[in-house]
Each structure stands twice: as C-alpha cells, then as structure tokens.
Design an enzyme around this catalytic site. Structure first.
Site, PDB file in Angstrom:
ATOM      1  N   VAL A  15       0.834  -1.203   0.000  1.00  0.00           N
ATOM      2  CA  VAL A  15       0.000   0.000   0.000  1.00  0.00           C
ATOM      3  C   VAL A  15       0.872   1.257   0.000  1.00  0.00           C
ATOM      4  CG1 VAL A  15      -1.793   1.258   1.264  1.00  0.00           C
ATOM      5  CG2 VAL A  15      -1.896  -1.235   1.121  1.00  0.00           C
ATOM      6  N   ARG A 113     -11.081   1.540  13.038  1.00  0.00           N
ATOM      7  CA  ARG A 113     -12.255   1.725  12.153  1.00  0.00           C
ATOM      8  C   ARG A 113     -13.579   1.757  12.902  1.00  0.00           C
ATOM      9  NH1 ARG A 113     -10.266  -2.574   7.768  1.00  0.00           N
ATOM     10  NH2 ARG A 113      -8.779  -1.268   6.658  1.00  0.00           N
ATOM     11  N   CYS A 152     -10.547  -3.122   2.065  1.00  0.00           N
ATOM     12  CA  CYS A 152     -10.626  -3.002   0.599  1.00  0.00           C
ATOM     13  C   CYS A 152     -11.868  -3.667  -0.001  1.00  0.00           C
ATOM     14  CB  CYS A 152      -9.359  -3.569  -0.050  1.00  0.00           C
ATOM     15  SG  CYS A 152      -8.859  -5.166   0.598  1.00  0.00           S
ATOM     16  N   GLU A 204     -11.630 -11.225   7.494  1.00  0.00           N
ATOM     17  CA  GLU A 204     -12.202 -10.452   6.381  1.00  0.00           C
ATOM     18  C   GLU A 204     -13.740 -10.444   6.411  1.00  0.00           C
ATOM     19  OE1 GLU A 204      -9.956  -8.936   4.679  1.00  0.00           O
ATOM     20  OE2 GLU A 204     -10.894  -8.279   2.815  1.00  0.00           O
ATOM     21  N   HIS A 244     -10.331  -7.117  -6.717  1.00  0.00           N
ATOM     22  CA  HIS A 244     -11.259  -8.029  -6.031  1.00  0.00           C
ATOM     23  C   HIS A 244     -12.577  -8.092  -6.820  1.00  0.00           C
ATOM     24  CE1 HIS A 244      -8.449  -8.008  -2.850  1.00  0.00           C
ATOM     25  NE2 HIS A 244      -9.061  -7.245  -1.959  1.00  0.00           N
TER      26      HIS A 244
HETATM   27  P1  NAP Z   1       2.765  -5.184   3.454  1.00  0.00           P
HETATM   28  O1  NAP Z   1       2.993  -5.152   1.982  1.00  0.00           O
HETATM   29  O2  NAP Z   1       2.995  -6.447   4.188  1.00  0.00           O
HETATM   30  O3  NAP Z   1       3.673  -4.033   4.102  1.00  0.00           O
HETATM   31  C1  NAP Z   1       3.860  -3.920   5.488  1.00  0.00           C
HETATM   32  C2  NAP Z   1       4.473  -2.576   5.794  1.00  0.00           C
HETATM   33  O4  NAP Z   1       4.461  -2.383   7.211  1.00  0.00           O
HETATM   34  C3  NAP Z   1       5.923  -2.419   5.353  1.00  0.00           C
HETATM   35  O5  NAP Z   1       6.134  -1.101   4.911  1.00  0.00           O
HETATM   36  C4  NAP Z   1       6.692  -2.665   6.649  1.00  0.00           C
HETATM   37  O6  NAP Z   1       7.953  -2.014   6.683  1.00  0.00           O
HETATM   38  C5  NAP Z   1       5.770  -2.011   7.649  1.00  0.00           C
HETATM   39  N1  NAP Z   1       5.978  -2.491   8.997  1.00  0.00           N
HETATM   40  C6  NAP Z   1       5.969  -3.792   9.432  1.00  0.00           C
HETATM   41  N2  NAP Z   1       6.235  -3.835  10.760  1.00  0.00           N
HETATM   42  C7  NAP Z   1       6.428  -2.565  11.151  1.00  0.00           C
HETATM   43  C8  NAP Z   1       6.760  -1.954  12.404  1.00  0.00           C
HETATM   44  N3  NAP Z   1       6.940  -2.691  13.510  1.00  0.00           N
HETATM   45  N4  NAP Z   1       6.876  -0.601  12.468  1.00  0.00           N
HETATM   46  C9  NAP Z   1       6.691   0.157  11.354  1.00  0.00           C
HETATM   47  N5  NAP Z   1       6.404  -0.356  10.134  1.00  0.00           N
HETATM   48  C10 NAP Z   1       6.265  -1.703  10.046  1.00  0.00           C
HETATM   49  O7  NAP Z   1       1.265  -4.738   3.823  1.00  0.00           O
HETATM   50  P2  NAP Z   1       0.210  -3.855   2.961  1.00  0.00           P
HETATM   51  O8  NAP Z   1      -0.528  -4.724   2.035  1.00  0.00           O
HETATM   52  O9  NAP Z   1       0.914  -2.642   2.448  1.00  0.00           O
HETATM   53  O10 NAP Z   1      -0.835  -3.435   4.081  1.00  0.00           O
HETATM   54  C11 NAP Z   1      -0.628  -2.338   4.937  1.00  0.00           C
HETATM   55  C12 NAP Z   1      -1.912  -2.011   5.702  1.00  0.00           C
HETATM   56  O11 NAP Z   1      -2.924  -1.638   4.772  1.00  0.00           O
HETATM   57  C13 NAP Z   1      -2.487  -3.178   6.522  1.00  0.00           C
HETATM   58  O12 NAP Z   1      -3.076  -2.677   7.686  1.00  0.00           O
HETATM   59  C14 NAP Z   1      -3.551  -3.741   5.576  1.00  0.00           C
HETATM   60  O13 NAP Z   1      -4.553  -4.430   6.255  1.00  0.00           O
HETATM   61  C15 NAP Z   1      -4.075  -2.471   4.946  1.00  0.00           C
HETATM   62  N6  NAP Z   1      -4.718  -2.615   3.636  1.00  0.00           N
HETATM   63  C16 NAP Z   1      -4.117  -3.333   2.630  1.00  0.00           C
HETATM   64  C17 NAP Z   1      -4.739  -3.419   1.393  1.00  0.00           C
HETATM   65  C18 NAP Z   1      -4.138  -4.183   0.232  1.00  0.00           C
HETATM   66  O14 NAP Z   1      -4.817  -4.334  -0.794  1.00  0.00           O
HETATM   67  N7  NAP Z   1      -2.908  -4.670   0.338  1.00  0.00           N
HETATM   68  C19 NAP Z   1      -5.962  -2.773   1.175  1.00  0.00           C
HETATM   69  C20 NAP Z   1      -6.541  -2.034   2.218  1.00  0.00           C
HETATM   70  C21 NAP Z   1      -5.905  -1.965   3.432  1.00  0.00           C
HETATM   71  P3  NAP Z   1       9.354  -2.805   6.384  1.00  0.00           P
HETATM   72  O15 NAP Z   1       9.455  -2.935   4.887  1.00  0.00           O
HETATM   73  O16 NAP Z   1      10.357  -1.897   6.967  1.00  0.00           O
HETATM   74  O17 NAP Z   1       9.244  -4.138   7.073  1.00  0.00           O
END
Ligand code: NAP
Length: 351
Positions: A15, A113, A152, A204, A244
C-alpha cells in the site's frame, strides 16, 4: 489549493508503494517523510523497498532516507501537515494515536475503524462522517485526529450498496474472490495459491459484515447509528494479482426492476465528483452490459483504478437482484481511497 506535506507510515509495503505512485505529481500533496520498520530505517528508500509496481520508482523518492515509525523521528525528518498510515493492523492502534495527538492521520489499518468517534469514510458514500472529527478532537484532547478508510473488499461493496438504499435495502449476501496483493508483499506463498482457491481470509468476513453497517449508518451529531441491514460475507483468496471480484445478492423491499437498479448505479455520484477532487473518478460506478464482465484484468484500472465496475445485473429468484462488482484493491481499496479522503478533508477545511 494550498500545498501540503505528507508522511507515509509503512511506505515500503504494497500500500505504501501505491501511495508513492499515486502521489507523484499530485496537485495538492508533496511527500516529505517516508517511515517504515527498524529493518528499513536509515536506508535510502530504493535500498529498503522491494518495488513491485509496473511504473518506475520516482527517482527523488528512491534517494530519500527512510525513518523509524515514531513521532520524534518523523518530526525530525521534515515538516508534515498530514500522515497516511499503511501500518499492519496489529501494531497500528497505539502508533496512530501518538501521531493523532499532533497530526491528521488517515489510516488504512483496521485498528480504529469501529471506534465510536472515528470516521469510517468513503467520500462518495458518507462524507457526513467527517463531522466526527471535531467530536473526536474534543473528546480525546488531540490537535490532530484519526480518520479511517474501510477494508478493501468493503469499500467496493459499500459503494454499490449506497445507491440501492433508496429501494429499501434489507439483506445482502456477498461472496468475494480477492486478489493476492490484498495480502501485502510477499503475501500468500505461490505454492499455496497456484492452481488453487483458498476459501478463508482471516478476519475479512467480520470486517465486511460490521464495517458496511457503520459506513451506511446515520450520523446523529455525536455518533453513527449502524444501518439496519443483515449482511453475510464469504471470502476467498484467488490467483489474481490485483482486483477483487464480488458476487452480490441483495434483497430490496421496493422490488425495483433490473433497469431501475442499473440506472441507480449509473447515475450515482457524490461529493468528490461535485467538488471535482483530483483523485475522483468521473463515475464511481461503471455498469457493463457484456455477459462476462467485470473481470479483474480488463476492469481493475477503470477510472484510473478508482471506479467500481458492476456487471451481470439480474433478477434473483431468492433475494431481489444479483450482480458482480470489481474494484482495484490497492487503488480504490487502499492508497487511492486514502488520497481521495485527504482531498475531501482539504476541500472541506478539515486539514
Ligand atoms: P505489506 O505489503 O505487508 O507491508 C507492510 C508494511 O508495514 C511495510 O512497509 C513494513 O515495513 C511495515 N511495517 C511492518 N512492521 C512494522 C513496524 N513494527 N513498524 C513500522 N512499520 C512496520 O502490507 P500492505 O498490504 O501494504 O498493508 C498495509 C496495511 O494496509 C495493513 O493494515 C492492511 O490491512 C491495509 N490494507 C491493505 C490493502 C491491500 O490491498 N494490500 C488494502 C486495504 C488496506 P518494512 O518494509 O520496513 O518491514
């Protein structure tokens, strides 16, 4: 419009990358600070991030140094007017609260939320929930605030349900087919998902069933009364990169015709369209007439990823109407939604 500087928390994730891509050249917002975990802090963004989008990482972003996700580090790294949080749900709660004491925080995470005084915002659907911001600031004695965007798969469902409310929406059954990027990066192991469908996504179904009622609820000046709708969700992970797809069945008291329902979808617009916000699609819902649409590959980028494509609208012998809807999960379902929320707040003077 005055330009604003933003910080992105969890800037290296799926994201976070989408935020960076969509904010490139944005007319109102400039990226000032990128934060992530200790693993990334201190590194140049291009070294910390495994960039997984088809467009190039913006050069100047690649040169920025990633900082730790704490208030002090972010403040030292630059002047910030607004924080986008894409933190993992299990750690977002307290971190976002620390930032909200001083800054507006727009969160993609689930942690806040369902808090009574926190907006669960879809700008086209429930802009009135922004009025929770002064309530929250007063209650929590914060100079900033937290506003959340829904999950999402919930966002695209709720956008299609909103124009159906006028027909007396009572019951909803939804079956989702959710893309891999919804699980973040690296997400689901390839050997689990190739040639397969996984009929379970943690938390979910509960999110769709509870968030939708708050989104479509009524704001009474202090809190949101949940909509009186019964919702049943079944969620599946499928072997698709982005987008989706959801099969939706609705029970509508007034028994409108298929054509009336299609017209309600087609004519639906909201505040973002009236205000011509930069991220707003011209049409929030696009209705396709082809018998085999929508499809993720063909329809996820409609309206620059911000439109929801609806198709196969037809009568249902058990409920009233059934249809499919499709949305881009990391654009309309995540970063694009966050940016649109921020634009609405800027246009209405909340930031
Ligand atoms: P992701 O690809 O797994 O990325 C995780 C992110 O969190 C990375 O930037 C990671 O940084 C960071 N992170 C992990 N542990 C951390 C910590 N202790 N302190 C600070 N940063 C930390 O996940 P994502 O898909 O981007 O999802 C992020 C959020 O958006 C989640 O809450 C998810 O539920 C929500 N979301 C996702 C989607 C989607 O379609 N993917 C849609 C809506 C909402 P590092 O690289 O440094 O580890």
């Amino acid at each position: 419009m005055k330009r604003r500087s933003v910080a992105i928390l969890a800037a290296t994730g799926a994201v976070g990358q989408r935020f960076i891509q969509l904010l490139e050249g944005h007319p109102w917002f400039d990226i000032a600070v990128l934060a992530a975990s200790e693993r990334s802090a201190g590194k140049k963004y291009r070294d910390a991030c495994l960039w997984r989008l088809e467009t190039e990482m913006p050069k100047e972003i690649g040169e920025m140094t990633v900082v730790n996700t704490d208030l002090k580090s972010v403040k030292e790294a630059g002047d910030v007017d607004l924080v986008f949080s894409a933190l993992p749900g299990d750690i977002a709660g307290p971190i976002e609260e620390t930032f909200a004491a001083e800054f507006p925080v727009i969160s993609k995470a689930a942690a806040h939320r369902m808090d009574e005084d926190v907006p669960l915002l879809i700008p086209e659907v429930n802009p009135e929930q922004l009025e929770l911001i002064p309530v929250q600031k007063r209650r929590r004695s914060w100079s900033g605030f937290i506003s959340t965007d829904p999950n999402c798969s919930t966002i695209q469902l709720a956008i299609t349900l909103k124009p159906l409310m006028r027909f007396g929406l009572r019951r909803v059954i939804v079956v989702t087919m959710q893309a891999l990027s919804g699980a973040g990066y690296p997400g689901v192991p390839s050997l689990d998902i190739i040639d397969n469908i996984i009929p379970y996504i943690a938390k979910e179904e509960e999110k769709i069933e509870t968030e939708t009622k708050k989104i479509l609820g009524t704001f009474d000046g202090e809190r949101v009364r949940p909509a009186n709708i019964a919702i049943s969700a079944s969620c599946n992970r499928v072997d698709v990169k982005d987008g989706h797809l959801e099969a939706v069945c609705v029970d509508l008291e007034d028994k409108p015709s298929v054509e009336e329902v299609k017209e309600a979808f087609r004519s639906f617009i909201g505040e973002p369209q009236r205000l011509k916000l930069p991220m707003a699609p011209e049409r929030p819902i696009i209705v396709r007439e082809e018998i085999d649409r929508p499809q993720p590959r063909l329809d996820r980028d409609a309206g620059r990823g911000m439109s929801i494509t609806v198709g196969r609208v037809r009568s249902d012998p058990v409920m009233s109407i059934k249809y499919l809807c499709l949305g881009h999960n990391t654009i309309r379902g995540a970063a694009g939604a966050g940016i649109l929320s921020a634009e609405l707040m800027a246009a209405k003077g909340y930031i």
